[in-house]
Design a protein around this motif. Structure first.
Motif, PDB file in Angstrom:
ATOM      1  N   ALA A  15    -131.450  -7.787 -26.287  1.00  0.00           N
ATOM      2  CA  ALA A  15    -131.559  -9.246 -26.161  1.00  0.00           C
ATOM      3  C   ALA A  15    -130.330  -9.859 -25.493  1.00  0.00           C
ATOM      4  CB  ALA A  15    -131.772  -9.876 -27.537  1.00  0.00           C
ATOM      5  N   ARG A  44    -133.315 -11.652 -20.564  1.00  0.00           N
ATOM      6  CA  ARG A  44    -133.864 -12.912 -21.084  1.00  0.00           C
ATOM      7  C   ARG A  44    -135.388 -12.829 -21.178  1.00  0.00           C
ATOM      8  NH1 ARG A  44    -130.266 -13.688 -23.039  1.00  0.00           N
ATOM      9  NH2 ARG A  44    -128.598 -15.200 -22.860  1.00  0.00           N
ATOM     10  N   GLY A  80    -140.768 -13.836 -22.972  1.00  0.00           N
ATOM     11  CA  GLY A  80    -139.500 -14.044 -23.666  1.00  0.00           C
ATOM     12  C   GLY A  80    -139.178 -12.864 -24.570  1.00  0.00           C
ATOM     13  N   ILE A  81    -137.947 -12.844 -25.019  1.00  0.00           N
ATOM     14  CA  ILE A  81    -137.410 -11.710 -25.781  1.00  0.00           C
ATOM     15  C   ILE A  81    -137.031 -12.188 -27.184  1.00  0.00           C
ATOM     16  CG2 ILE A  81    -135.292 -10.312 -25.913  1.00  0.00           C
ATOM     17  CD1 ILE A  81    -136.824  -9.127 -23.800  1.00  0.00           C
ATOM     18  N   SER A 140    -134.708 -12.521 -30.250  1.00  0.00           N
ATOM     19  CA  SER A 140    -133.243 -12.519 -30.307  1.00  0.00           C
ATOM     20  C   SER A 140    -132.694 -11.747 -31.504  1.00  0.00           C
ATOM     21  CB  SER A 140    -132.732 -13.957 -30.326  1.00  0.00           C
ATOM     22  OG  SER A 140    -133.288 -14.652 -31.432  1.00  0.00           O
ATOM     23  N   THR A 174    -134.772 -18.946 -37.199  1.00  0.00           N
ATOM     24  CA  THR A 174    -134.839 -17.761 -36.355  1.00  0.00           C
ATOM     25  C   THR A 174    -135.678 -17.955 -35.102  1.00  0.00           C
ATOM     26  OG1 THR A 174    -134.712 -16.477 -38.402  1.00  0.00           O
ATOM     27  CG2 THR A 174    -135.438 -15.302 -36.425  1.00  0.00           C
ATOM     28  N   ASP A 184    -148.135 -13.447 -30.884  1.00  0.00           N
ATOM     29  CA  ASP A 184    -146.733 -13.684 -30.549  1.00  0.00           C
ATOM     30  C   ASP A 184    -146.443 -13.273 -29.107  1.00  0.00           C
ATOM     31  OD1 ASP A 184    -146.089 -14.745 -32.979  1.00  0.00           O
ATOM     32  OD2 ASP A 184    -144.892 -13.039 -33.672  1.00  0.00           O
ATOM     33  N   LEU A 222    -144.995 -15.703 -26.353  1.00  0.00           N
ATOM     34  CA  LEU A 222    -143.709 -15.465 -25.682  1.00  0.00           C
ATOM     35  C   LEU A 222    -143.852 -15.655 -24.173  1.00  0.00           C
ATOM     36  CD1 LEU A 222    -142.284 -12.310 -27.506  1.00  0.00           C
ATOM     37  CD2 LEU A 222    -141.255 -14.596 -27.485  1.00  0.00           C
ATOM     38  N   LEU A 225    -143.820 -19.716 -28.121  1.00  0.00           N
ATOM     39  CA  LEU A 225    -142.883 -19.111 -29.078  1.00  0.00           C
ATOM     40  C   LEU A 225    -141.558 -18.892 -28.355  1.00  0.00           C
ATOM     41  CD1 LEU A 225    -141.928 -17.667 -31.661  1.00  0.00           C
ATOM     42  CD2 LEU A 225    -143.126 -15.610 -30.865  1.00  0.00           C
ATOM     43  N   TYR A 249    -138.065 -17.358 -29.183  1.00  0.00           N
ATOM     44  CA  TYR A 249    -137.506 -16.567 -30.280  1.00  0.00           C
ATOM     45  C   TYR A 249    -136.020 -16.873 -30.438  1.00  0.00           C
ATOM     46  CZ  TYR A 249    -137.798 -12.948 -33.822  1.00  0.00           C
ATOM     47  OH  TYR A 249    -137.806 -12.277 -35.020  1.00  0.00           O
ATOM     48  N   SER A 250    -135.735 -18.117 -30.808  1.00  0.00           N
ATOM     49  CA  SER A 250    -134.376 -18.476 -31.209  1.00  0.00           C
ATOM     50  C   SER A 250    -134.474 -19.624 -32.198  1.00  0.00           C
ATOM     51  CB  SER A 250    -133.513 -18.855 -30.005  1.00  0.00           C
ATOM     52  OG  SER A 250    -134.034 -19.985 -29.368  1.00  0.00           O
ATOM     53  N   ARG A 268    -129.903 -18.007 -37.429  1.00  0.00           N
ATOM     54  CA  ARG A 268    -129.710 -16.562 -37.350  1.00  0.00           C
ATOM     55  C   ARG A 268    -129.564 -16.021 -35.938  1.00  0.00           C
ATOM     56  NH1 ARG A 268    -133.786 -13.801 -38.473  1.00  0.00           N
ATOM     57  NH2 ARG A 268    -132.580 -11.913 -38.795  1.00  0.00           N
ATOM     58  N   THR A 269    -129.723 -16.841 -34.925  1.00  0.00           N
ATOM     59  CA  THR A 269    -129.773 -16.320 -33.560  1.00  0.00           C
ATOM     60  C   THR A 269    -128.397 -15.912 -33.032  1.00  0.00           C
ATOM     61  OG1 THR A 269    -131.702 -17.673 -33.126  1.00  0.00           O
ATOM     62  CG2 THR A 269    -130.489 -16.840 -31.194  1.00  0.00           C
ATOM     63  N   ASN A 270    -128.321 -14.691 -32.546  1.00  0.00           N
ATOM     64  CA  ASN A 270    -127.099 -14.170 -31.934  1.00  0.00           C
ATOM     65  C   ASN A 270    -126.761 -14.994 -30.693  1.00  0.00           C
ATOM     66  OD1 ASN A 270    -125.085 -12.638 -30.706  1.00  0.00           O
ATOM     67  ND2 ASN A 270    -126.131 -10.683 -31.040  1.00  0.00           N
ATOM     68  N   ALA A 278    -125.040 -14.187 -28.265  1.00  0.00           N
ATOM     69  CA  ALA A 278    -125.154 -13.344 -27.060  1.00  0.00           C
ATOM     70  C   ALA A 278    -126.580 -13.309 -26.512  1.00  0.00           C
ATOM     71  CB  ALA A 278    -124.680 -11.924 -27.362  1.00  0.00           C
ATOM     72  N   ALA A 279    -127.558 -13.713 -27.325  1.00  0.00           N
ATOM     73  CA  ALA A 279    -128.932 -13.779 -26.839  1.00  0.00           C
ATOM     74  C   ALA A 279    -129.243 -15.140 -26.218  1.00  0.00           C
ATOM     75  CB  ALA A 279    -129.914 -13.488 -27.974  1.00  0.00           C
ATOM     76  N   LEU A 280    -128.371 -16.109 -26.415  1.00  0.00           N
ATOM     77  CA  LEU A 280    -128.605 -17.458 -25.866  1.00  0.00           C
ATOM     78  C   LEU A 280    -127.785 -17.713 -24.609  1.00  0.00           C
ATOM     79  CD1 LEU A 280    -128.712 -19.992 -28.845  1.00  0.00           C
ATOM     80  CD2 LEU A 280    -130.471 -19.665 -27.107  1.00  0.00           C
ATOM     81  N   LEU A 281    -126.569 -17.192 -24.579  1.00  0.00           N
ATOM     82  CA  LEU A 281    -125.649 -17.467 -23.477  1.00  0.00           C
ATOM     83  C   LEU A 281    -125.298 -16.181 -22.745  1.00  0.00           C
ATOM     84  CD1 LEU A 281    -123.077 -19.832 -25.260  1.00  0.00           C
ATOM     85  CD2 LEU A 281    -124.926 -20.518 -23.731  1.00  0.00           C
TER      86      LEU A 281
END
Lengths: 342, 342
Positions: A177, A181, A193-194, A196, B139, B157, B161, B166, B168-169, B173-175, B177-180
């Motif tokens: 993740a 992306r 989408g992935i 996270s 999440t 799902d 996606l 959906l 997935y953030s 709880r979202t990392n 590193a998965a957003l930025l």
């Protein structure tokens, strides 16, 4: 006969690596965030193994960034203490390329943070004075321009994250993740989408693609939950395929092996592209034509070099696969040997 | 006096949520991947609490995706078993919007996978027949177009996606590193790569920005290592700032509070932008002008709505903050009440 034994130690956040100047190596999975006290045990075992013939120990580190420490300063001092309390004669490699004793670490800990790549690049620069040194490991990738024997990289991880000299992804532990992306699945334009979560890591992709073996999958799998005592069977190809499918909230029943393999291929493509992007900038900026590759992920370097028409040299061929895989530990062993003998 | 009590249960991968049709709610942090047997205990406790007056239980789930299960099929059947062995009269909400008994789950488990958003959207569609329903939780984020009272979303799902129904953030709880992929730090053009570890989560960003309180930080922090018994003090603002700094391999000594807060602001911006992108497509495709927002992250919805000039309705105001935060459980309680009484 007097034996002079020189040991290099590279204390990482996940692995502690040991190498002797005459080329014996080992890598121990010892995640500091899970149990930092274990570092003392790992080092004590190394002392028992090599101690009687040991002349000097050279040390580098990156483990100070582990989130069991509040700051890099705290981490460096902890790792220094573990080393200095175990070995009589440990020398710490600093960011000016000089060995110092433990008291120097106490005075300026940050001069010793994230030093492992510099030991490698220092040794490489002697043989390859004009090259891009790439070390792609389990977790991170160093991309270090060397021009006329001079190392051009910034000296801090933060600086190197800005220049692309540190790419914080590797071929085993990296969360998919954090690399992708979206993925394509059906050959069409649709992208998905992935999730996270930490559902799958790069090791899953490379196991599925055949780039690494089960034995080379040397970290915990995301759902092995080693801390709960469940490790069995979680490194099979089947379980890796399942983890890859989960990244799009799916499973093999819905996606098929084919879909999961497509995800793996996109992981590899993304990792090659990120490295190639960084290499392309350095090739242009410094006019470098040669890549010197270390680390367990040199198959990624091979592909990136091909894309850019760069000439790759593999340290696994120059030395051995084992030495190339733990190159900073070997480099600091060689450097401390020379320092001590000089 | 005969009391008819209807309980809705939403079994997620991280949290199991309970709500009664008359509006009592609770959310229990019970990660299936850490200990799936605990689900039986959580449900047994719910039965002890509500059992004597219980008329019927309505159930939805998303926890089947947890990586303690090899497939969604296995996960649905496990969750079904936990519910059916605990309660006499549990009805499972399926993806056609119908309640079924446990034997129907046995026959076609996948018809019951990832059903919680559909219960919410079904209830919302009655009050708001033309709206985009957004539920942004710890999440994940559901973004469900409702047109003329009909729910337009895909049913799986994987499908969602692809359509952006959906995301997935979530806001806890979202990392990061998965957003930025990169962050800016110094106001200039320089951007910095991100460490692909689980160093910081969205809860750290929103705690630092004041969008959530320490009490609302209701999941484990990345370095609390709850499984090792270390939880204390890891949800303070100071520790969240440290985790944010670590995302660029740094610390507060190097980056300062100001740098860490800049990272937090970019997390929020990214999350608002992703949601706004999905909302903009649905606004254009379906001509919808109203957002109906549930979930603990409705402050993100507020910002995205403003960007797009959409009219937001907050279920926290219509019902209560607690009900809006556990809306699928409440929705399935209301729906099973009606089903049973009809």
């Amino acid at each position: 006969v007097v034996v002079f034994m020189f040991l290099g130690i590279d204390v990482g956040g996940a692995n502690t690596k040991l190498a002797t100047a005459d080329g014996r190596v080992e890598s121990l999975y010892a995640p500091l965030w899970r149990d930092k006290e274990r570092l003392f045990e790992v080092l004590a075992a190394a002392k028992r193994k090599y101690g009687s013939e040991l002349e000097a120990v050279g040390a580098v580190m990156t483990g100070e960034l582990s989130d069991c420490f509040d700051s890099r300063r705290e981490g460096v001092l902890y790792i220094k203490e573990a080393l200095a309390s175990t070995f009589n004669s440990v020398l710490f490699f600093d960011l000016t390329g000089t060995f110092q004793d433990a008291s120097a670490v106490d005075r300026d800990p940050l001069a010793f943070a994230a030093s492992n790549w510099l030991a490698s690049a220092t040794l490489v620069a002697e043989l390859y004075p004009d090259a891009i040194f790439v070390d792609i490991g389990s977790t991170t990738t160093d991309v270090i321009p060397i021009v006329g024997g001079q190392i051009q990289a910034r000296k801090t991880d933060l600086g190197r994250l800005q220049t692309g000299e540190l790419l914080y992804s590797g071929i085993l532990r990296t969360n998919i993740a954090a690399l992708l992306r979206t993925v394509e699945l059906d050959g069409g334009d649709a992208s998905y989408g992935i999730a996270s979560e930490l559902f799958a890591i790069t090791a899953d992709a490379y196991l599925v693609l055949g780039d690494i073996s089960e034995a080379e999958y040397s970290c915990s799998s995301p759902n092995s939950y080693a801390f709960l005592g469940r490790e069995a069977k979680e490194k099979s190809r089947e379980s890796a395929l399942r983890r890859l499918a989960r990244v799009v909230c799916s499973d093999l029943e819905e996606l098929g092996e084919r879909g999961a393999v497509r995800i793996a291929a996109q992981v590899k493509r993304a990792q090659v592209d990120v490295l190639a992007g960084s290499l392309a900038r350095m090739k242009a900026e410094y006019g470098l034509e040669t890549i010197v590759a270390a680390g367990i992920g040199d198959f990624i370097v091979r592909e990136a070099a091909e894309v850019l028409d760069l000439h790759p040299v593999f340290l696994s061929a120059v030395y051995s696969k084992e030495l190339a895989a733990t190159f900073p530990a070997y480099a600091v062993a060689k450097l401390v040997e020379r320092w001590s003998v000089a």
